[in-house]
Design an enzyme around this catalytic site. Structure first.
Site, PDB file in Angstrom:
ATOM      1  N   LYS A  79      52.178  42.997  15.105  1.00 13.09           N
ATOM      2  CA  LYS A  79      51.970  41.771  15.888  1.00 13.09           C
ATOM      3  C   LYS A  79      50.910  40.901  15.207  1.00 13.09           C
ATOM      4  O   LYS A  79      49.907  41.424  14.709  1.00 13.09           O
ATOM      5  CB  LYS A  79      51.531  42.158  17.305  1.00 13.09           C
ATOM      6  N   SER A 154      53.487  39.384  25.838  1.00 11.52           N
ATOM      7  CA  SER A 154      53.356  38.531  24.681  1.00 11.52           C
ATOM      8  C   SER A 154      53.808  39.191  23.380  1.00 11.52           C
ATOM      9  O   SER A 154      53.975  38.496  22.377  1.00 11.52           O
ATOM     10  CB  SER A 154      51.890  38.112  24.523  1.00 11.52           C
ATOM     11  N   SER A 178      51.687  43.371  27.940  1.00 13.70           N
ATOM     12  CA  SER A 178      52.354  42.733  26.801  1.00 13.70           C
ATOM     13  C   SER A 178      53.121  43.655  25.871  1.00 13.70           C
ATOM     14  O   SER A 178      53.838  43.172  24.999  1.00 13.70           O
ATOM     15  CB  SER A 178      51.344  41.937  25.987  1.00 13.70           C
TER      16      SER A 178
HETATM   17  N1  GLN Z   1      51.225  38.136  30.811  1.00 14.66           N
HETATM   18  C1  GLN Z   1      49.860  38.559  30.829  1.00 14.66           C
HETATM   19  C2  GLN Z   1      48.970  37.392  30.423  1.00 14.66           C
HETATM   20  O1  GLN Z   1      49.472  36.360  30.197  1.00 14.66           O
HETATM   21  C3  GLN Z   1      49.667  39.727  29.913  1.00 14.66           C
HETATM   22  C4  GLN Z   1      49.490  39.381  28.490  1.00 14.66           C
HETATM   23  C5  GLN Z   1      49.090  40.537  27.633  1.00 14.66           C
HETATM   24  O2  GLN Z   1      49.203  41.699  28.006  1.00 14.66           O
HETATM   25  N2  GLN Z   1      48.576  40.219  26.467  1.00 14.66           N
HETATM   26  O3  GLN Z   1      47.790  37.492  30.331  1.00 14.66           O
END
Ligand code: GLN
Length: 488
Positions: A79, A154, A178
């Site tokens: 990532k 994400s 994420s």
């Molecule tokens: N959807 C959550 C956020 O927007 C989780 C994102 C994540 O785990 N990086 O913060």
């Protein structure tokens, strides 16, 4: 003989170790696949050039297979919020567009030491803030099952990449779901370890009390091996725990569900779409057939999880992102004539809309007069959520819940409704607030949409081996999802 790119990580690893496949062939197979699919899928950010990767693969081949290296020659994706030396690390943001780290993240160091070949950086929501991978400054990633839909986020790039056979495994990060949510929406396996299990050295920070690095792959033992390689103590990272690492691969291979008490927290089973509910309940019934005992439990305070998380995580993000000021890192606005103007212009141009929203939210909840009302209260709720989990784990070994309330939704659907997107993480984020490990396995395809449904398993702190054991035992016995239609 199936095509090289479709083999599991462990199968290709074993073939590489026996000299039946060369590191160059494995890397070339992934690059061919990326070329064929990524124009429509958009999982990869093109920061790593093929030539330098093939050089590394050739150097491995010239030296010959090394049985002491558990990932010798295996192509893995990372990532793009995780630093890989000498290639850009953008975290999906314009503000880091020109940032080239001169060191590897701890997890990347570990991958390289294990003999892995890092073939690509994967797309993400900017700074890992989002649930759909539509908030990258560079491109939108699509779902390999249906290119008109989101892959989740994400770590949507990592989930889509692995599901579409572009790499054998990938690293992601999980601050509020994420890894687990995109794994669910794409139909792959994703594990988020315990807070402190894996070093974040060299990982772009989002919410430092929540962030963890983890692994995505197409099978549970594959994810177990990746986690095995990246887990462990790192003296450079103050929150990284000096807890011994279990044999995750053995756990995944030998795992059983016999006598495992699986708690079913009612709060996470209310309000899901009918097809998500049905697929997850069928998977639980299968777990019961394999000897698991289902226990009804309640995590009453998790209903405040979304509210608490979207106070605490933006608060931490607003302080973490303060370092991007146009001076030390990345983008600097050239038109500004004095310092404050340069900060404002650089940050306004460098950060996307969602990131700006989080900075505003975070700065607000931390400001004098609001700190007690918002931040402090959310921190108290966090404690109550952890206590809920602790109580539940007195009565069961693991917990199970859907990875997301729905299957993948159409691109652009929640464009003007950030709160709707925030709610998409409702099944995952409480676990981060509690600092506990969780893993998604594909439960099946939704009856109406034909899209993947993910089932999460949660474990007590440092219970990754139990998670992988039970998850592998169940996943083996669930009907395979088949080949993702969007990139077939
Ligand atoms: N959807 C959550 C956020 O927007 C989780 C994102 C994540 O785990 N990086 O913060």
């Amino acid at each position: 003989m199936p095509s090289l790119h479709t083999l599991s990580l462990l199968t290709v690893r074993d073939a590489l170790a026996r000299g039946e496949v060369t590191a160059s062939e494995a890397a070339a197979a992934c690059f061919t696949r990326i070329r064929e699919t990524d124009g429509s899928l958009g999982a990869i950010l093109p920061w790593i050039d093929e030539e330098s990767v093939l050089e590394r693969a050739k150097a491995l081949d010239d030296a010959g297979p090394d049985p002491s290296k558990p990932l010798w020659g295996v192509p893995v994706a990372v990532k793009d919020c995780i630093c890989v030396k000498d290639y850009p690390t953008t975290a999906g943001s314009r503000i880091l567009e020109n940032f080239v780290p001169f060191y590897d993240a701890f997890v990347v160091e570990r991958l390289k030491q294990a003999g892995a070949v890092i073939i690509a950086k994967t797309n993400l929501d900017e700074f890992a803030m989002g649930s759909s991978t539509e908030h990258s400054a560079f491109k939108t990633t699509r779902n390999p099952w249906d290119l008109s839909r989101v892959p989740g986020g994400s770590s949507g790039g990592s989930a889509a990449c692995v599901t579409a056979f572009q790499a054998y495994g990938a690293l992601g990060t999980d601050t509020g779901g994420s890894i687990r949510q995109p794994a669910g929406l794409c139909g792959c396996v994703g594990i988020k370890p315990t807070y402190g299990r894996v070093s974040r050295y060299g990982v772009v920070a989002y919410g430092s009390s929540l962030d963890q690095v983890g692994a995505l792959a197409r099978d549970v033992p594959d994810a177990a091996l990746l986690l095995q390689v990246i887990a462990g103590h790192d003296p450079r990272e103050a929150t990284c725990a000096a807890v011994p690492v279990d044999d995750y691969l053995a756990a995944a291979r030998d795992g059983t569900l016999k006598g495992v008490r699986i708690g079913v927290p009612k709060e996470f089973w209310d309000g899901n779409s009918a097809e998500v509910d049905a697929a997850c309940r069928t998977a639980l019934a299968q777990a019961e057939k394999l000897g698991a005992v289902l226990v009804d439990v309640s995590l009453p305070h998790t209903r405040h999880g979304v509210a608490a998380y979207y106070i605490l995580s933006p608060a931490e993000a607003s302080t973490n992102l303060a370092r991007f000021d146009g001076v030390r890192y990345g983008l600097r606005d050239k038109e500004a004539h004095e310092l404050l103007d340069m900060y404002v212009k650089s940050r306004s141009k460098g950060f996307g809309e969602e990131v700006q929203r989080r900075i505003l939210l975070g700065t607000f909840v931390l400001s004098a007069g609001y700190y007690d009302a918002y931040y402090k209260k959310a921190a108290q709720v966090r404690r109550l959520i952890l206590e809920d989990y602790t109580r539940a784990f007195e009565r069961c070994d693991l917990l199970a819940a859907p990875a997301a309330p729905t299957t993948a939704w159409p691109l652009g659907q929640n464009k003007d409704d950030p709160v709707a997107v925030y709610r998409q993480a409702a099944r995952t984020l409480s676990l981060n607030l509690a600092g506990l490990p969780g893993m998604t396995i594909p439960a099946g395809l939704g009856k109406e949409s034909g899209l993947p449904v993910g089932l999460q398993l949660f474990a007590p702190a440092f219970g990754e081996a139990a998670l992988l054991g039970a998850g592998a035992a169940l996943f083996r016995e669930l009907p395979p999802l088949g080949t993702p239609g969007g990139v077939a």
